[in-house]
Design an enzyme around this catalytic site. Structure first.
Site, PDB file in Angstrom:
ATOM      1  CB  ALA B  10      30.431  29.721-121.030  1.00 39.78           C
ATOM      2  CB  ALA B 132      33.404  28.938-123.343  1.00 42.91           C
ATOM      3  CE  LYS B 188      35.732  17.551-119.632  1.00 39.72           C
ATOM      4  NZ  LYS B 188      35.221  18.283-120.798  1.00 39.72           N
ATOM      5  CD  GLU B 274      26.885  19.968-114.296  1.00 41.65           C
ATOM      6  OE1 GLU B 274      26.134  19.653-115.225  1.00 41.65           O
ATOM      7  OE2 GLU B 274      28.074  20.320-114.458  1.00 41.65           O
TER       8      GLU B 274
END
Lengths: 313, 313
Positions: B10, B132, B188, B274
């Site tokens: 994406a 996205a 992040k 992940e």
């Protein structure tokens, strides 16, 4: 013997029924209105493997307990952990100076609660391997067999504890006098403190948990935390023996396909769990003793989070 | 500029498409056969809020990459974390001495991986707030707006990084030259290291997690572990600022009703997560630096347990 069962759910019904069948004067105490109604109307129905028994046992809600039942010889405590204190607050009228309390609750921290209501020399602690289920109000399913370990907390309580042992023996409850009931309680807490929380948060049965690559390390770490805290309380847990006992439950021929009670309470029935009296108790004790118990802490928080998400009552 | 998008999911599709529209020579590299087939047959379809774009972009699987594409100026790395190393192993033929790599992956530990393939002075790191989605193979949904922070890892890389910045600027990708991209990456990672794992294991969206009584303490503890490890790497995380950024996502008017990407990967699509590059990376780094990170460790193990239970691929 005049015996009150404080908390007459599945296990309380089994023990009450079996003690009643051998001529003890047993009363049941429970808060579940449908259960009380059913037993008052139809008696307590016990379905053993080979026979069905109907026992006309008196049952009361804790608030109803009046002085008629003052000075019972023994109160067998079998509430949920979080209901223990409120139960004893309510049933104070039946507890005389000579009344003993036999605590068969799972989990940790109950000694402190019961000490508020009875002197230490009148407290017996125990663990049981019996199982029991309720198929509905007033209706107990009583398959399999088991045993009950018991020990007086204080040497002064030994004489009466041996009388209780005899009464339980006659009732077929297979009691064993223990020389270290605190060890057994901690060992059982380790089993519950791993399988209950982990199967609940991972949403799996015991065998599926046991099959995971991470299973061994998770139980080692959690049992290690229990052992560090138990040590301060004078109990030297044999960690490899405890881990062996936990891993024995993975077998699909025994308990493997079961979902632990905490799973059933929380995931199936959206009820609050006893986590504060298992991993949560180790976390709190650890704080007091300045021992880090991060896995117990995190697991307790996750279960409380899940309780909130499921709006558990 | 000749640019290869290594990992054209994406986000890779978005960036590839936007760079292509402003006259860069863009090639896409991805392993998903249906995606490759769809783009070869119909082009890459980008559905913006106000328009639909069809871009005839060349797309290859990593094994197909041949010397025709040797010496691209820039490789934008946008694989899943666990696919980064294999991707770069396969696309070695297109990486020349002057080729730069711009790593936009989430998570930690990618510097070590990329350093095996390109010198440090040719590495740019970044983070993005663009979003996205793919509604199907070859079909990208490109709503909303965002920006991209970037910084060269080595001072020698600054000149080319500023050229990349200009190219991204022209493409409308709103790049910002960062003076501390590592800080942004860790920040992040903290957001992903709390919301991703916790929402996944508790099976809830971000707002529901944020509403829990245990939420604040859980994120404080996990961010604290990230901060202790980051400190050893020279990054002083402002923990209260990071916590504020996490808590800002609880708002139902912004991201609150979303389920984090890890939840979507694992719970919805049974894909491996992940976690090893987020909490797992902090755990491993913590081991190396002798810093205890038990919440990161436990959360990593729980997610791996859940991956096994769901037979995630």
């Amino acid at each position: 013997m005049k015996i009150a069962i404080a908390g007459a759910g599945a296990m309380g019904s089994r023990i009450g029924l079996m003690l009643h069948q051998t001529d003890n004067e047993v009363i049941l105490i429970d808060r579940w209105p449908d259960h009380i109604k059913a037993i008052r109307e139809n008696g307590l129905i016990g379905e053993f493997e080979d026979r069905k028994v109907v026992a006309n046992l008196p049952i009361y809600s804790p608030e109803e307990i009046v002085e008629d039942h003052a000075n019972v010889d023994l109160v067998v405590a079998l509430t949920k952990s979080m209901q223990l204190e409120a139960m004893f607050q309510d049933i104070k009228p039946i507890i005389g100076e000579k009344t003993f309390v036999f605590c068969l609750l799972n989990g940790l921290g109950h000694e402190e609660t019961l000490s508020k209501f009875v002197p230490k020399e009148n407290i017996i602690f125990g663990t049981t391997t019996w199982t029991a289920g309720l198929s509905g109000p007033g209706h107990a399913k009583l398959v399999g067999t088991g045993s009950i370990e018991m020990e007086n907390l204080d040497p002064k309580g030994k004489e009466f504890t041996l009388q209780v042992l005899e009464v339980f023996q006659k009732a077929g409850l297979n009691p064993i006098y223990s020389n270290n009931v605190r060890y057994s309680i901690w060992k059982k807490a380790c089993i519950n403190g791993t399988l209950n929380g982990l199967c609940t948060i991972l949403d799996c049965n015991i065998a599926d948990f046991g099959s995971l690559n991470v299973a061994r390390n998770l139980i080692e770490t959690i049992v290690g935390e229990f052992a560090s805290v138990a040590k301060v309380e004078g109990i030297e847990l044999d960690q490899s023996q405890v881990i062996q006992a936990i891993e024995a439950t993975y077998d699909v021929k025994t308990q493997g396909l079961h979902f632990p009670s905490m799973y059933q309470d929380l995931i199936r029935n959206h009820r609050k769990t006893e986590i504060d009296y298992i991993n949560g108790a180790v976390w709190q004790k650890g704080k007091n003793y300045q021992i880090a118990t991060p896995y117990c802490a995190f697991l307790t928080q996750l279960i409380h989070g899940k309780e909130e998400l499921l709006n558990a009552k």
